[in-house]
Design a protein around this motif. Structure first.
Motif, PDB file in Angstrom:
ATOM      1  N   ALA A  61       0.870  -1.177   0.000  1.00  0.00           N
ATOM      2  CA  ALA A  61       0.000   0.000   0.000  1.00  0.00           C
ATOM      3  C   ALA A  61       0.905   1.225   0.000  1.00  0.00           C
ATOM      4  N   VAL A  62       0.642   2.163  -0.900  1.00  0.00           N
ATOM      5  CA  VAL A  62       1.515   3.336  -0.986  1.00  0.00           C
ATOM      6  C   VAL A  62       0.712   4.579  -0.664  1.00  0.00           C
ATOM      7  N   SER A  63       1.230   5.330   0.303  1.00  0.00           N
ATOM      8  CA  SER A  63       0.574   6.576   0.670  1.00  0.00           C
ATOM      9  C   SER A  63       1.232   7.707  -0.120  1.00  0.00           C
ATOM     10  N   HIS A  64       0.451   8.519  -0.762  1.00  0.00           N
ATOM     11  CA  HIS A  64       0.937   9.609  -1.623  1.00  0.00           C
ATOM     12  C   HIS A  64       1.740   9.071  -2.800  1.00  0.00           C
ATOM     13  N   ALA A  65       1.172   8.177  -3.534  1.00  0.00           N
ATOM     14  CA  ALA A  65       1.846   7.553  -4.664  1.00  0.00           C
ATOM     15  C   ALA A  65       2.229   8.584  -5.729  1.00  0.00           C
ATOM     16  N   GLU A  66       1.440   9.672  -5.809  1.00  0.00           N
ATOM     17  CA  GLU A  66       1.692  10.675  -6.851  1.00  0.00           C
ATOM     18  C   GLU A  66       3.054  11.340  -6.683  1.00  0.00           C
ATOM     19  N   ARG A  67       3.687  11.229  -5.505  1.00  0.00           N
ATOM     20  CA  ARG A  67       4.954  11.929  -5.276  1.00  0.00           C
ATOM     21  C   ARG A  67       6.162  11.182  -5.838  1.00  0.00           C
ATOM     22  N   ALA A  68       5.980   9.891  -6.180  1.00  0.00           N
ATOM     23  CA  ALA A  68       7.144   9.131  -6.671  1.00  0.00           C
ATOM     24  C   ALA A  68       6.738   8.174  -7.783  1.00  0.00           C
ATOM     25  N   VAL A  83      -1.094  -0.551  -4.215  1.00  0.00           N
ATOM     26  CA  VAL A  83      -2.442  -0.122  -3.867  1.00  0.00           C
ATOM     27  C   VAL A  83      -2.300   1.292  -3.345  1.00  0.00           C
ATOM     28  N   LYS A  84      -3.035   2.218  -3.948  1.00  0.00           N
ATOM     29  CA  LYS A  84      -2.892   3.604  -3.515  1.00  0.00           C
ATOM     30  C   LYS A  84      -3.791   3.869  -2.318  1.00  0.00           C
ATOM     31  N   VAL A  85      -3.198   4.441  -1.267  1.00  0.00           N
ATOM     32  CA  VAL A  85      -3.982   4.780  -0.075  1.00  0.00           C
ATOM     33  C   VAL A  85      -3.614   6.191   0.345  1.00  0.00           C
ATOM     34  N   ASP A  86      -4.373   6.708   1.292  1.00  0.00           N
ATOM     35  CA  ASP A  86      -4.064   8.037   1.805  1.00  0.00           C
ATOM     36  C   ASP A  86      -4.091   7.967   3.323  1.00  0.00           C
ATOM     37  N   LEU A  87      -2.893   7.762   3.910  1.00  0.00           N
ATOM     38  CA  LEU A  87      -2.822   7.574   5.360  1.00  0.00           C
ATOM     39  C   LEU A  87      -1.715   8.455   5.939  1.00  0.00           C
ATOM     40  N   ASP A  88      -1.953   9.024   7.129  1.00  0.00           N
ATOM     41  CA  ASP A  88      -0.846   9.705   7.818  1.00  0.00           C
ATOM     42  C   ASP A  88      -0.061   8.654   8.602  1.00  0.00           C
ATOM     43  N   GLU A  89       0.935   9.114   9.364  1.00  0.00           N
ATOM     44  CA  GLU A  89       1.815   8.141  10.030  1.00  0.00           C
ATOM     45  C   GLU A  89       1.030   7.239  10.987  1.00  0.00           C
ATOM     46  N   ALA A  90       0.208   7.856  11.822  1.00  0.00           N
ATOM     47  CA  ALA A  90      -0.552   7.070  12.804  1.00  0.00           C
ATOM     48  C   ALA A  90      -1.488   6.099  12.087  1.00  0.00           C
ATOM     49  N   ARG A  94      -1.491   1.963  12.365  1.00  0.00           N
ATOM     50  CA  ARG A  94      -2.686   1.199  12.724  1.00  0.00           C
ATOM     51  C   ARG A  94      -3.028   0.162  11.657  1.00  0.00           C
ATOM     52  N   ALA A  95      -2.917   0.608  10.408  1.00  0.00           N
ATOM     53  CA  ALA A  95      -3.299  -0.291   9.314  1.00  0.00           C
ATOM     54  C   ALA A  95      -2.405  -1.528   9.270  1.00  0.00           C
ATOM     55  N   VAL A  96      -1.102  -1.355   9.573  1.00  0.00           N
ATOM     56  CA  VAL A  96      -0.201  -2.516   9.562  1.00  0.00           C
ATOM     57  C   VAL A  96      -0.476  -3.409  10.770  1.00  0.00           C
ATOM     58  N   MET A  97      -0.661  -2.764  11.928  1.00  0.00           N
ATOM     59  CA  MET A  97      -0.901  -3.564  13.129  1.00  0.00           C
ATOM     60  C   MET A  97      -2.183  -4.366  13.013  1.00  0.00           C
ATOM     61  N   SER A  98      -3.185  -3.774  12.393  1.00  0.00           N
ATOM     62  CA  SER A  98      -4.458  -4.484  12.276  1.00  0.00           C
ATOM     63  C   SER A  98      -4.471  -5.411  11.067  1.00  0.00           C
ATOM     64  N   GLN A  99      -3.326  -5.489  10.364  1.00  0.00           N
ATOM     65  CA  GLN A  99      -3.202  -6.410   9.223  1.00  0.00           C
ATOM     66  C   GLN A  99      -4.083  -6.014   8.034  1.00  0.00           C
ATOM     67  N   GLN A 100      -4.548  -4.739   8.045  1.00  0.00           N
ATOM     68  CA  GLN A 100      -5.330  -4.280   6.893  1.00  0.00           C
ATOM     69  C   GLN A 100      -4.417  -4.289   5.664  1.00  0.00           C
ATOM     70  N   TYR A 101      -3.212  -3.748   5.836  1.00  0.00           N
ATOM     71  CA  TYR A 101      -2.164  -3.860   4.825  1.00  0.00           C
ATOM     72  C   TYR A 101      -0.946  -4.456   5.497  1.00  0.00           C
ATOM     73  N   LYS A 102      -0.206  -5.317   4.790  1.00  0.00           N
ATOM     74  CA  LYS A 102       0.959  -5.939   5.422  1.00  0.00           C
ATOM     75  C   LYS A 102       2.152  -5.002   5.348  1.00  0.00           C
ATOM     76  N   ILE A 103       2.274  -4.303   4.219  1.00  0.00           N
ATOM     77  CA  ILE A 103       3.403  -3.391   4.040  1.00  0.00           C
ATOM     78  C   ILE A 103       2.860  -2.062   3.513  1.00  0.00           C
ATOM     79  N   ILE A 104       3.289  -0.960   4.105  1.00  0.00           N
ATOM     80  CA  ILE A 104       2.866   0.357   3.625  1.00  0.00           C
ATOM     81  C   ILE A 104       4.117   1.184   3.340  1.00  0.00           C
ATOM     82  N   LEU A 105       4.129   1.777   2.189  1.00  0.00           N
ATOM     83  CA  LEU A 105       5.244   2.635   1.801  1.00  0.00           C
ATOM     84  C   LEU A 105       4.719   4.059   1.778  1.00  0.00           C
TER      85      LEU A 105
END
Lengths: 394, 244
Positions: A61-68, A83-90, A94-105
């Motif tokens: 899952a990539v947050s702010h994919a448009e930047r790279a 997978v494009k997502v829009d998440l801040d650090e917190a 949460r998303a990784v801990m809850s296993q919603q996404y396994k890896i977030i960039l």
């Protein structure tokens, strides 16, 4: 010496326990069936994961994919699904801990600007390293991102007229000398532990019954009035416990041999050395431990006032002989002559050697066998002394 | 013939038996009577050799339990408190196991077991596992086990505990038969009626000491009472088993 009493007690204990469901379950089912089934299932699981993991696409899952966009195109071309997502650090945490996404960039805001200025441009990779299979995927993504960085660096050197090769002064080459059998020893390390434990469990209920059970039923007193030397009574009981332990040992090793041949370790690039010959060697390496184990359990349970108390004691005491094994596993102990004097540890190391398809040094085998048998006789003698005490009646 | 000679036994600070002497003759049933905690079981346990006396001795047909416990054991049959039998063996196997421990050959112990099963009327349950036995069946099994080697002397620790009326009557009959066959029978009890109905001799123990011994009638007479219960109360001072 008249051995009539020992023989009579042995025969009676053997026959009586043959009719006891608890003994049969623990001697013939739990250890010999559950242990091998457990290991076979684990190996099967490892195999299926090893087979799928390496060539499967990784989803990130990539947050702010448009930047790279270039980085993502590079990753995408090398088996990474974006997978494009829009998440801040917190949110990412949460998303990784809850296993919603396994890896977030996460691509920070200044990624593009810093890259342009020739400054180190950070990207943030969130993953959960406590999940072994995610760890492997995140390692792959990290490697790809780093590789992308190296390619950019090489382009920069070329632009400045420097041969990019000169900035890679060392090129490490890894050579893995593990043989298929030694790799399998890694996978099957817990097998020796289960074999020894299963062997002990085979005699567990006989040992409990030997003194605590007889006392609780009220038959111990009458037994002690039989015209047989008291220590002979316990020798017979120890012999019966040893017989069940031997049966349990033979069955367990045989079942392991069969189970392992079914799961097909070759797919892991390893093959466990557990043919009939290896199984026979393993049984004979462990057999001397039977007397020691039977005497140990019988001795301990003779101190218990009741059946229940004996069960509690033995639940604890049964783990003590296996402690050296855990240390051996954790510290990666190598076979040494001195270790051959330690019961359980020496058998563990011998079994490991067999599974690794390495030669057992005859001197090691002899030390292990002779010292363990001597300990067994000493402990049996002590148990006999215990039966001469009148505190035994409780 | 059993003979206790000044037996003493302490457990830590507690003096359970303090100089017990008595004898129990052949062809007689002797009752060891006393309140709970009087030292009956401890005395019996010294006689049947599972406890060693601190001082004193006991003779089983003249053999010392201290000097030669193995020989003494050969001429006693024991029914311990609770009559524990092995649940996963049949009644017959319980009997033959002890026959084997007593050194009987296979043929001998099988023949003897069959004999006892008939004598104690155990046929209906002889070849069933002891797991589901009633108290009465357990007692018979334990009794047959105690008799497998034809001991001259039979020692029973509170044999009637937990038995129903029919089982007690059965036991009484068997003990009377054994007495008539010349055996020496010694049993402990805290139940007056039992001792009264069954015993030829009585030994009253309280506080770890013998306070009265002899034929039933004598003990009654000495206490100046007709009923044993009253004699018992006056002999033990109504003090229970606590050492004075």
């Amino acid at each position: 010496m008249n051995l009539r009493g020992i023989w009579a007690v042995f025969r009676k204990e053997f026959r009586e326990n043959l009719r006891d469901r608890r003994t049969l379950l623990s001697a013939l089912v739990f250890g010999p069936v559950l242990g091998p089934a457990l290991v076979a299932a684990m190996v099967q699981f490892l195999i299926s994961h090893a087979e799928t993991q390496s060539d499967e696409n990784v989803t990130v899952a990539v947050s702010h994919a448009e930047r790279a966009p270039n980085l993502l195109a590079y990753l995408n071309a090398r088996g990474v699904d974006i997978v494009k997502v829009d998440l801040d650090e917190a949110g990412a945490r949460r998303a990784v801990m809850s296993q919603q996404y396994k890896i977030i960039l996460e691509i920070p805001e200044d990624f593009g600007a810093r890259l342009q200025e020739g400054q180190p441009a950070p990207v943030i990779l969130y993953s959960d390293s406590s999940r072994p299979f995610d760890r492997r995927s995140s390692g792959r993504v990290r490697g790809l991102v780093a590789q992308y960085g190296i390619e950019i660096a090489q382009l920069r050197f070329l632009a400045r007229g420097i041969d990019p090769i000169s900035v890679l002064p060392i090129s490490p080459q890894e050579v893995d000398v593990s043989t298929p059998s030694s790799r399998s020893a890694l996978v099957l390390n817990m097998m020796t532990y289960l074999i020894l434990l299963s062997m002990l469990f085979g005699g567990l209920y006989l040992a409990i019954d030997a003194t605590a059970g007889e006392r609780e039923r009220g038959s111990l007193e009458v037994l002690l009035t039989a015209p047989v030397p008291r220590e002979h009574l316990i020798y017979g009981k120890i012999a019966a416990a040893a017989a069940y332990m031997l049966i349990s040992l033979v069955l367990t090793v045989t079942m392991f041999s069969v189970a392992i041949s079914f799961v097909g370790l070759e797919k892991l690039g390893t093959s466990a050395n557990l043919g009939p010959r290896a199984a026979a060697t393993m049984i004979s390496a462990c057999a001397p431990l039977i007397l020691f184990g039977a005497a140990y359990l019988t001795f301990v349970s003779a101190f218990a006032k009741s059946y229940r108390e004996a069960q509690t004691y033995l639940g604890l005491m049964i783990t003590i002989p296996t402690l050296p094994l855990m240390f051996a596993g954790m510290l990666g102990l190598q076979t040494k002559t001195a270790f051959m004097f330690v019961p359980f540890l020496s058998q563990h190391l011998l079994l490991t050697t067999v599974v690794r398809a390495e030669e057992i040094a005859p001197v090691h085998l002899w030390i292990s066998v002779v010292s363990t048998v001597i300990y067994g006789f000493v402990l049996t003698w002590f148990a006999g002394r215990l039966y001469r005490r009148e505190g035994l009646l409780g | 013939m059993l003979e206790a000679r000044d037996l003493t036994k302490s457990f830590g600070a507690i003096a359970a038996v303090r100089g017990v002497s008595f004898s129990a003759g052949d062809g007689r049933i002797t009752g060891l009577l006393g309140p709970n905690g009087a030292g009956k079981s401890t005395t019996l346990r010294m006689l049947y050799t599972v406890l060693k006396p601190d001082s004193g001795d006991a003779l089983i047909d003249g053999r010392s339990v201290v000097a030669d416990p193995l020989a003494a054991r050969r001429s006693i049959g024991v029914l311990s408190h609770g009559a524990g039998v092995y649940n996963h063996l049949t009644a017959r196997e319980n009997i033959t196991y002890f026959g084997e421990l007593h050194g009987l050959s296979r043929a001998d112990r099988n023949a003897r077991a069959a004999e006892l099963i008939e004598q104690l009327e155990m046929q209906p349950f002889a070849d069933r596992l002891a797991k589901g036995f009633s108290q009465g069946q357990r007692l018979k099994t334990a009794l047959a086990r105690a008799l497998v080697h034809k001991p001259r002397n039979l020692l029973l620790d509170e044999p009637t505990n937990g038995l129903d009326v029919m089982a007690v009557r059965g036991l009484r009959k068997i003990l009377a038969q054994l007495r008539d066959a010349g055996h020496c029978v010694l049993f402990s009890s805290h139940v007056m009626q039992e001792v009264e109905q069954l015993c030829d001799e009585v030994v009253v123990i309280t506080g770890g000491q013998v306070v009265a011994a002899g034929p039933l009638a004598d003990v009654r007479a000495r206490a100046g009472n007709l009923r044993l219960e009253d004699a018992f109360v006056s002999l033990t001072d109504g003090n229970g088993g606590d050492a004075k």
